[in-house]
Motif scaffolding. Sequence first.
Motif, mmCIF file in Angstrom:
data_model
loop_
_atom_site.group_PDB
_atom_site.id
_atom_site.type_symbol
_atom_site.label_atom_id
_atom_site.label_comp_id
_atom_site.label_asym_id
_atom_site.label_seq_id
_atom_site.Cartn_x
_atom_site.Cartn_y
_atom_site.Cartn_z
ATOM 1 N N VAL A 22 -12.641 8.279 -9.055
ATOM 2 C CA VAL A 22 -12.541 7.024 -8.309
ATOM 3 C C VAL A 22 -12.403 7.326 -6.819
ATOM 4 N N SER A 23 -13.303 6.758 -6.007
ATOM 5 C CA SER A 23 -13.248 6.999 -4.562
ATOM 6 C C SER A 23 -13.395 5.728 -3.730
ATOM 7 N N GLN A 24 -13.765 4.611 -4.361
ATOM 8 C CA GLN A 24 -14.054 3.384 -3.627
ATOM 9 C C GLN A 24 -12.949 2.332 -3.698
ATOM 10 N N LEU A 25 -11.937 2.574 -4.509
ATOM 11 C CA LEU A 25 -10.934 1.541 -4.770
ATOM 12 C C LEU A 25 -9.660 1.757 -3.966
ATOM 13 N N ALA A 67 -2.276 0.760 -14.921
ATOM 14 C CA ALA A 67 -1.212 1.759 -14.789
ATOM 15 C C ALA A 67 -1.774 3.128 -15.147
ATOM 16 N N THR A 68 -1.153 4.163 -14.621
ATOM 17 C CA THR A 68 -1.636 5.526 -14.851
ATOM 18 C C THR A 68 -1.522 5.947 -16.318
ATOM 19 N N TRP A 69 -0.583 5.374 -17.042
ATOM 20 C CA TRP A 69 -0.366 5.745 -18.436
ATOM 21 C C TRP A 69 -1.250 4.967 -19.412
ATOM 22 N N CYS A 70 -2.034 4.034 -18.912
ATOM 23 C CA CYS A 70 -2.814 3.109 -19.738
ATOM 24 C C CYS A 70 -4.190 3.697 -20.074
ATOM 25 N N ALA A 71 -4.415 4.029 -21.339
ATOM 26 C CA ALA A 71 -5.690 4.639 -21.754
ATOM 27 C C ALA A 71 -6.897 3.726 -21.499
ATOM 28 N N PRO A 72 -6.856 2.429 -21.845
ATOM 29 C CA PRO A 72 -8.002 1.578 -21.535
ATOM 30 C C PRO A 72 -8.262 1.465 -20.028
ATOM 31 N N ASN A 107 4.377 3.782 -11.163
ATOM 32 C CA ASN A 107 3.230 4.664 -10.979
ATOM 33 C C ASN A 107 3.442 5.374 -9.643
ATOM 34 N N SER A 108 3.801 6.641 -9.683
ATOM 35 C CA SER A 108 4.033 7.350 -8.424
ATOM 36 C C SER A 108 2.701 7.610 -7.732
ATOM 37 N N LEU A 109 2.756 7.770 -6.428
ATOM 38 C CA LEU A 109 1.546 8.050 -5.667
ATOM 39 C C LEU A 109 0.856 9.331 -6.158
ATOM 40 N N PRO A 110 1.591 10.422 -6.426
ATOM 41 C CA PRO A 110 0.915 11.606 -6.966
ATOM 42 C C PRO A 110 0.216 11.332 -8.317
ATOM 43 N N GLN A 111 0.838 10.511 -9.172
ATOM 44 C CA GLN A 111 0.211 10.158 -10.449
ATOM 45 C C GLN A 111 -1.086 9.369 -10.215
ATOM 46 N N ILE A 112 -1.038 8.431 -9.266
ATOM 47 C CA ILE A 112 -2.219 7.617 -8.967
ATOM 48 C C ILE A 112 -3.323 8.492 -8.388
ATOM 49 N N GLU A 113 -2.973 9.371 -7.458
ATOM 50 C CA GLU A 113 -3.975 10.261 -6.859
ATOM 51 C C GLU A 113 -4.615 11.150 -7.922
ATOM 52 N N ASP A 135 0.864 -1.180 0.000
ATOM 53 C CA ASP A 135 0.000 0.000 0.000
ATOM 54 C C ASP A 135 0.905 1.236 0.000
ATOM 55 N N PRO A 136 0.332 2.440 -0.075
ATOM 56 C CA PRO A 136 1.177 3.644 -0.141
ATOM 57 C C PRO A 136 2.099 3.842 1.065
ATOM 58 N N GLN A 137 1.764 3.250 2.212
ATOM 59 C CA GLN A 137 2.614 3.362 3.388
ATOM 60 C C GLN A 137 3.735 2.319 3.389
ATOM 61 N N GLY A 138 3.749 1.437 2.385
ATOM 62 C CA GLY A 138 4.787 0.422 2.273
ATOM 63 C C GLY A 138 4.462 -0.888 2.965
ATOM 64 N N ALA A 139 3.274 -0.997 3.572
ATOM 65 C CA ALA A 139 2.875 -2.253 4.219
ATOM 66 C C ALA A 139 2.601 -3.306 3.154
#
Length: 189
Positions: free
Chosen positions: A130-133, A81-86, A116-122, A59-63
Amino acid sequence: MVWPFVGGKMLRFLVLYLALSLGANAALAADLAPLKQGEMKKLVTYEEPIATSEVPFVDPQGAEHSLAEYRGKVVVLNFWATWCAPCREEMPSLDRLQARLGGADMQVVTVATGRNSLPQIEKFFAEAGVSQLPVLLDDRQALARSMGVLGLPVTVLIDRDGREVARLIGGAEWDSPEALAVIDALTAR
């Protein structure tokens, strides 16, 4: 790109892709066959369920986490991935699926694989609404490789016993009536 495989991983990879290429469809497939409509026509099921990987992801905290944490639930495991259009197109439907059916019986697990950096994912989640995943990471693609994922997106359906029962390569509307029928059939087992 050639990925290194250790021990039986190469054999698992070859068996999995042979099954995918031949469209192996028996036992559970018989239950799902009438449901393979619309985009779910791309869904590949197996004569026998396949053990899933025990390779950890974080997870983002490294756990560290693993798929074993979800035993007892049907899991819709999505590699993206963040770069993936589909991926960008299908992610909102995965979010709606989780909002609608997520809980004690079913969980959507999204794993960003590769860099995929955390800022890119956010940013990706915010733009897609997206808020549930969950935000889960496989930055070295170890989980993806161990499960024979070569391209993105790939969605793996996992039964309550932690075994892969179906796979869809490419994007889909996971909250469509056809997809909901497949998920309902899996959770009813």
